[in-house]
Motif scaffolding. Sequence first.
Motif, PDB file in Angstrom:
ATOM      1  N   VAL A 109       1.163  -0.582   0.456  1.00 33.20           N
ATOM      2  CA  VAL A 109       0.185  -0.121   0.062  1.00 33.20           C
ATOM      3  C   VAL A 109       1.056   1.579   0.253  1.00 33.20           C
ATOM      4  N   PRO A 110       0.678   2.254  -1.171  1.00 30.50           N
ATOM      5  CA  PRO A 110       1.920   3.169  -1.068  1.00 30.50           C
ATOM      6  C   PRO A 110       1.579   4.549   0.192  1.00 30.50           C
ATOM      7  N   GLU A 111       2.579   4.565   1.160  1.00 30.03           N
ATOM      8  CA  GLU A 111       2.405   5.997   1.342  1.00 30.03           C
ATOM      9  C   GLU A 111       2.813   6.589   0.792  1.00 30.03           C
ATOM     10  N   GLY A 112       3.225   7.438  -0.181  1.00 27.54           N
ATOM     11  CA  GLY A 112       2.896   8.406  -0.097  1.00 27.54           C
ATOM     12  C   GLY A 112       1.836   9.752  -0.647  1.00 27.54           C
ATOM     13  N   PRO A 113       1.867  10.634  -0.582  1.00 25.19           N
ATOM     14  CA  PRO A 113       0.559  11.777  -1.014  1.00 25.19           C
ATOM     15  C   PRO A 113      -0.209  11.288  -2.179  1.00 25.19           C
ATOM     16  N   GLY A 114      -1.472  11.202  -1.590  1.00 26.24           N
ATOM     17  CA  GLY A 114      -2.343  10.531  -2.075  1.00 26.24           C
ATOM     18  C   GLY A 114      -2.417   9.394  -2.920  1.00 26.24           C
ATOM     19  N   ILE A 115      -2.562   8.965  -4.686  1.00 25.96           N
ATOM     20  CA  ILE A 115      -2.495   7.771  -4.442  1.00 25.96           C
ATOM     21  C   ILE A 115      -1.483   6.984  -4.825  1.00 25.96           C
ATOM     22  N   GLY A 116      -0.075   8.065  -4.572  1.00 22.62           N
ATOM     23  CA  GLY A 116       1.084   7.072  -4.185  1.00 22.62           C
ATOM     24  C   GLY A 116       1.866   6.735  -5.538  1.00 22.62           C
ATOM     25  N   PHE A 117       1.167   7.161  -6.571  1.00 19.41           N
ATOM     26  CA  PHE A 117       1.825   6.517  -7.790  1.00 19.41           C
ATOM     27  C   PHE A 117       1.785   8.229  -8.572  1.00 19.41           C
ATOM     28  N   ASP A 118       2.657   8.175  -9.295  1.00 15.77           N
ATOM     29  CA  ASP A 118       3.169   9.215 -10.149  1.00 15.77           C
ATOM     30  C   ASP A 118       2.146   8.924 -11.621  1.00 15.77           C
ATOM     31  N   ILE A 119       1.512   9.986 -12.635  1.00 12.77           N
ATOM     32  CA  ILE A 119       0.951   9.844 -13.716  1.00 12.77           C
ATOM     33  C   ILE A 119       2.320   9.678 -14.724  1.00 12.77           C
ATOM     34  N   ASP A 120       2.291   8.611 -15.625  1.00 12.04           N
ATOM     35  CA  ASP A 120       3.126   8.886 -16.801  1.00 12.04           C
ATOM     36  C   ASP A 120       2.518   9.579 -18.097  1.00 12.04           C
ATOM     37  N   HIS A 121       2.779  11.104 -17.869  1.00 13.82           N
ATOM     38  CA  HIS A 121       1.927  11.397 -18.812  1.00 13.82           C
ATOM     39  C   HIS A 121       2.058  11.596 -20.305  1.00 13.82           C
ATOM     40  N   HIS A 122       3.038  11.355 -20.305  1.00 12.79           N
ATOM     41  CA  HIS A 122       3.134  10.860 -22.130  1.00 12.79           C
ATOM     42  C   HIS A 122       2.388   9.421 -22.471  1.00 12.79           C
ATOM     43  N   GLU A 123       2.369   8.503 -21.409  1.00 13.59           N
ATOM     44  CA  GLU A 123       1.632   7.239 -21.663  1.00 13.59           C
ATOM     45  C   GLU A 123       0.436   8.272 -22.050  1.00 13.59           C
ATOM     46  N   LEU A 124      -0.149   8.150 -20.773  1.00 16.45           N
ATOM     47  CA  LEU A 124      -1.748   8.926 -21.187  1.00 16.45           C
ATOM     48  C   LEU A 124      -2.097   9.788 -22.403  1.00 16.45           C
ATOM     49  N   SER A 125      -1.310  11.061 -22.951  1.00 13.42           N
ATOM     50  CA  SER A 125      -1.332  11.518 -23.901  1.00 13.42           C
ATOM     51  C   SER A 125      -1.656  10.068 -25.409  1.00 13.42           C
ATOM     52  N   ARG A 126      -0.511   9.338 -25.103  1.00 11.24           N
ATOM     53  CA  ARG A 126      -0.391   8.352 -26.348  1.00 11.24           C
ATOM     54  C   ARG A 126      -2.293   7.307 -26.329  1.00 11.24           C
ATOM     55  N   LEU A 127      -2.491   7.214 -25.710  1.00 11.50           N
ATOM     56  CA  LEU A 127      -3.502   6.654 -25.035  1.00 11.50           C
ATOM     57  C   LEU A 127      -4.546   7.403 -25.233  1.00 11.50           C
ATOM     58  N   THR A 128      -4.494   8.690 -25.168  1.00 13.07           N
ATOM     59  CA  THR A 128      -6.353   9.144 -24.980  1.00 13.07           C
ATOM     60  C   THR A 128      -6.978   9.785 -26.483  1.00 13.07           C
ATOM     61  N   LEU A 129      -7.642   9.411 -26.640  1.00 12.11           N
ATOM     62  CA  LEU A 129      -8.653   9.168 -27.569  1.00 12.11           C
ATOM     63  C   LEU A 129      -9.563  11.134 -27.795  1.00 12.11           C
ATOM     64  N   THR A 130      -9.902  11.376 -26.704  1.00 10.22           N
ATOM     65  CA  THR A 130     -10.648  13.148 -26.201  1.00 10.22           C
ATOM     66  C   THR A 130      -9.915  13.842 -25.293  1.00 10.22           C
ATOM     67  N   THR A 131     -10.247  14.561 -25.092  1.00  8.32           N
ATOM     68  CA  THR A 131      -9.945  15.046 -23.483  1.00  8.32           C
ATOM     69  C   THR A 131     -10.988  16.412 -24.614  1.00  8.32           C
ATOM     70  N   GLU A 132     -11.189  17.281 -22.953  1.00  8.89           N
ATOM     71  CA  GLU A 132     -12.291  18.031 -22.430  1.00  8.89           C
ATOM     72  C   GLU A 132     -11.616  19.112 -21.654  1.00  8.89           C
ATOM     73  N   THR A 133     -11.875  20.239 -21.159  1.00  3.70           N
ATOM     74  CA  THR A 133     -11.270  21.106 -20.671  1.00  3.70           C
ATOM     75  C   THR A 133     -11.868  21.908 -19.743  1.00  3.70           C
ATOM     76  N   LEU A 134     -12.684  21.575 -18.562  1.00  3.66           N
ATOM     77  CA  LEU A 134     -13.271  22.398 -17.848  1.00  3.66           C
ATOM     78  C   LEU A 134     -12.854  23.494 -16.716  1.00  3.66           C
TER      79      LEU A 134
END
Length: 366
Positions: free
Chosen positions: A341-366
Motif C-alpha cells: 500500500v503506497p505511503e506517498g501523498p494521494g494515490i502514491g503513484f505518479d502519472i505517466d503523462h506521455h503514456e496518458l497522452s498516447r492513449l487519449t482519444l479525446t480531452t475536454e477542459t472545464l
Amino acid sequence: MKLHTVILHHIKMKLKTPFVNSLETVKDRDLIVVEAIDQDGVSGFGEGVAFTTPWYTEETLTTSWHMLKDIMIPELKKHVFNHPSEVTKHLSGIRRNTMAKYAIEGAVWDLYAKREKISLAHALGGTSKRIKAGVAVGASSPDQMLDEIEQRVSEGYERIKIKIKPSQDIQIISAIRKQFPTLDLMADANSAYRLDDTAKLQRLDEYDLLMIEQPLGSDDIVDHASLQKKLSTPICLDESITSYDDVRRALQLQSCKIINIKPGRVGGLAVSKDIHDLCVQKQIPVWCGGMLESGIGRAHNIALASLPGFTIPGDISASSRYWEKDIITPEVTVDNGYISVPEGPGIGFDIDHHELSRLTLTTETL
C-alpha cells in the motif's frame, strides 16, 4: 479546497488478452481519466470505469462523460470543500450515475490527500501496509483456464476467481479442484442463472468454493435470499449492490454472506467506506472488486482495500496482468502474493503523462 479546472481524458487501453465473461468479451478498455486541479494548482486523479456498452450496468462511458461535463463538474465547481465526502452530498440530487460520481469524487479524494500530504489509504482510514492479491480468470476452454490458473498461482496470487455459466460450471470447477484441491477459488456468474437452477447450483457445494458471486438477476436481492437458504456456499452480491441501502436491505433479508465493494458501482469511496463500516458491524466479510481499471483506478482500489474489513483478497492484481504498459509509475506489482500500500501523498503513484497522452482519444477542459 476549490476546483479550478477539471480535464476529462477518454483513453483506450488494449488488453493483453481478451477478458471473457457470460455477458461480454472485452478486448479494449475505454476509460475516463479525470484530472481535478484546485486553486493552488494541485492535481488529483480519478477514473470513470463505465464500459462503452451497458452490459454491466445501464451506465456507459458516453453517459458518464455527459454527466461529468454537463452536470456534475459545473455543480461541484460552485462549492468550496473541506473534505471529499462532501462531493457525495453535493451530488445527492442526481439519481444513480454511480460511475460518473466515483470518477470525479475519486479525483477529489486524491487531491485532498495530496494537499494534506497524506496517503489516500490514510485519508480513508486504512490500516494495512500490504494487501493480498487476487486475480480473475476469464471464461475460455478448460485447458486454457487451467494453464492460466497455474501461471497465476506461480506468480503468488492467493485467490482465483473464475467466470461460470450454465454451460460451463461443474466441468471446469471439478477440473480445477482436482488440480488445485486447496486453492481459494470463487466463481462469478454475472447473473447467468435463474432460481430454477437451484438444484444445479447446489451441486457446487461439494467443491468448497470461497463464494459464488451474483448467480441470479443483476437487480435482485429477494431471490438470492431464497437461494442462499438452500446453499452452503456463501453467495456474494455484486451488481445488485449500488448503494448503502442496497447492502442494508440485502443483509436484512440474508440475501448473501459476503459483499463485493466496487467504488464505481456504489458511487464513490465515501459510500464504499460506509458500506465497509456497516459490514464490519454486521460481521460480513467484504472484498474489493475490479473493473479492468488502469493504474489510477487500481491505486484507488488498493487504498480502499487497506481498510480492516477487507479480509478477502480482491480483484487487485499487477499492472502487467492486463497491460503492456500502464499509465502510472511505478506500476503495480505483486510480491509473494501481496501488493504494498503506497505511503506517498494521494494515490502514491505518479502519472505517466506521455503514456496518458498516447492513449487519449479525446480531452475536454472545464
